[in-house]
Motif scaffolding. Structure first.
Motif, short mmCIF file in Angstrom:
data_model
loop_
_atom_site.label_atom_id
_atom_site.label_comp_id
_atom_site.label_asym_id
_atom_site.label_seq_id
_atom_site.Cartn_x
_atom_site.Cartn_y
_atom_site.Cartn_z
N PHE A 62 0.83 -1.21 0.00
CA PHE A 62 0.00 0.00 0.00
C PHE A 62 0.87 1.26 0.00
N LEU A 63 2.00 1.20 0.69
CA LEU A 63 2.95 2.31 0.65
C LEU A 63 3.49 2.53 -0.76
N CYS A 64 3.78 1.42 -1.44
CA CYS A 64 4.28 1.51 -2.81
C CYS A 64 3.24 2.18 -3.71
N SER A 65 1.97 1.82 -3.53
CA SER A 65 0.89 2.46 -4.27
C SER A 65 0.83 3.96 -3.98
N LEU A 66 1.05 4.31 -2.72
CA LEU A 66 1.05 5.73 -2.32
C LEU A 66 2.19 6.48 -3.00
N PHE A 67 3.39 5.89 -3.04
CA PHE A 67 4.54 6.54 -3.65
C PHE A 67 4.36 6.67 -5.17
N VAL A 68 3.73 5.67 -5.79
CA VAL A 68 3.43 5.77 -7.23
C VAL A 68 2.49 6.95 -7.48
N ASN A 69 1.51 7.12 -6.60
CA ASN A 69 0.58 8.23 -6.75
C ASN A 69 1.27 9.58 -6.57
N GLU A 70 2.26 9.65 -5.66
CA GLU A 70 3.01 10.90 -5.49
C GLU A 70 3.78 11.24 -6.76
N LEU A 71 4.38 10.24 -7.38
CA LEU A 71 5.08 10.47 -8.64
C LEU A 71 4.11 10.92 -9.73
N TYR A 72 2.96 10.26 -9.78
CA TYR A 72 1.94 10.58 -10.78
C TYR A 72 1.43 12.01 -10.62
N GLY A 73 1.08 12.38 -9.40
CA GLY A 73 0.55 13.72 -9.15
C GLY A 73 1.56 14.82 -9.41
N SER A 74 2.79 14.62 -8.92
CA SER A 74 3.82 15.65 -9.11
C SER A 74 4.21 15.78 -10.59
N SER A 75 4.18 14.67 -11.33
CA SER A 75 4.51 14.73 -12.76
C SER A 75 3.41 15.41 -13.56
N TYR A 107 -5.26 12.35 -8.79
CA TYR A 107 -4.24 12.24 -7.74
C TYR A 107 -4.84 12.48 -6.37
N GLY A 108 -5.64 13.54 -6.24
CA GLY A 108 -6.25 13.87 -4.96
C GLY A 108 -7.19 12.79 -4.47
N SER A 109 -7.99 12.23 -5.37
CA SER A 109 -8.94 11.17 -4.99
C SER A 109 -8.22 9.90 -4.58
N VAL A 110 -7.20 9.52 -5.34
CA VAL A 110 -6.44 8.31 -5.03
C VAL A 110 -5.72 8.45 -3.69
N GLU A 111 -5.23 9.66 -3.41
CA GLU A 111 -4.48 9.89 -2.17
C GLU A 111 -5.35 9.61 -0.94
#
Length: 323
Positions: A62-75, A107-111
């Motif tokens: 789940f942490l890995c999913s969170l970090f992927v979302n951070e990359l996605y949102g910031s990109s 990004y916001g919804s997934v977070e």
């Protein structure tokens, strides 16, 4: 009868960049610095979790999913900001603008959903430790990750499609990035459908995850206060990063919602720009640092990787000196 000049605009003008012209090169350097740190830290933790079998546990997935979302949102934000800061004309094509709306909102919804799934995982680990492995099978982990991403992507796709179909009477967005509500306010005709759907989608993607988080933490607190000192220490060590991440993100999102819906012209413009970017910039930077420093397994593995890389560089330097 009043005639309204409406059209499908081909581009939008971002009006908030007028306040960055005086220090655009400094802004570019600062934002580039933050983006490099965000990409490197999140990517490092994703690779560490994926490559180490000892971290192939539900919490780390789940942490890995969170970090992927951070990359996605910031990109979806930083390359756009960097391009606009150095540009003399702050316009963006309508298609690119709606793509950014999709990226930012999804990004916001997934977070929020990801944080809710993580709180559910901590609830099972602390309140039902004997049944944890029975409940958290690999199949259930996959389902929870899918639930984190797919409904959010679908809901935001509908939101973006509804906004893209609007007839607009203007094309100036008074922000540094494309915002869905700012586009809706440019519409010439009734936007009741958009407003009702956006309110419903926001309620589902925010209220349901927050309800899950609230319930799980009430149960965790009950176990914490009725348990031993060792149990309380375990709760603090595993839940502190999650709570800190949740509070940090909630603060940023709350201000962005308030700024979108109410008149904030009394606040300084630079301060408003900073706070509108807070949840999109600080969260991707905050999470890898918080979890990387507080989760002992991740911290030890990253420390070992650093020591190995330093050892290899020293040995290579010695071999070069000997030759």
């Amino acid at each position: 009868m009043i005639m309204i000049n409406s059209t499908q605009v081909s581009y939008f003008t971002l009006g908030a960049y007028v306040y960055t012209n005086l220090f655009k090169h400094l802004s570019f350097i600062i934002i580039m610095f933050f983006y490099i740190i965000i990409v490197c830290s999140n990517l490092l933790l994703i690779v560490v979790i994926c490559m180490n079998r000892s971290l192939h546990e539900p919490m780390y997935m789940f942490l890995c999913s969170l970090f992927v979302n951070e990359l996605y949102g910031s990109s979806g934000l930083f390359p756009f900001l960097l391009t606009q800061i150095l540009s003399d004309i702050h316009t963006v094509s309508a298609s690119l603008c709606f793509l950014q709306v999709f990226c930012v909102y999804s990004y916001g919804s997934v977070e929020f959903t990801n944080l809710a799934v993580m709180s559910y995982d901590r609830y099972l680990a602390i309140c039902c430790p004997l049944q944890y492995n029975t409940h958290m099978t690999s199949g259930k982990i996959a389902v929870l990750i899918a639930v984190t991403w797919l409904p959010a992507v679908f809901a935001v796709s509908v939101t973006t499609s509804l906004s893209a179909s609007l007839q607009l009477c203007g094309n100036i967005i008074n922000k540094v990035y494309c915002d869905n509500y700012s586009i809706i306010k440019l519409a010439c005709f009734d936007t009741r459908i958009n407003n009702v759907y956006e309110l419903t989608a926001a309620s589902l993607t925010v209220c349901i995850p927050l309800s899950v988080i609230f319930y799980t933490y009430v149960e965790i607190l009950i176990v914490c206060f009725s348990g031993s000192k060792q149990t309380r220490q375990k709760v603090v060590s595993t839940c502190t990063p999650h709570l800190a991440s949740l509070l940090n993100y909630s603060f940023g999102v709350s201000f962005e919602i308030l700024q979108s819906r109410f008149d904030m012209n009394s606040l300084p413009n630079v301060f408003r720009i900073f706070l509108s970017l807070y949840f999109l910039t600080c969260q991707p930077l905050f999470n890898p640092l918080m979890y990387g420093l507080n989760m002992s397994k991740i911290r030890h593995i990253c420390k070992n990787l650093l020591l190995k890389s330093v050892g290899k560089s020293r040995s290579s330097n010695k071999s070069v000196q000997l030759h």
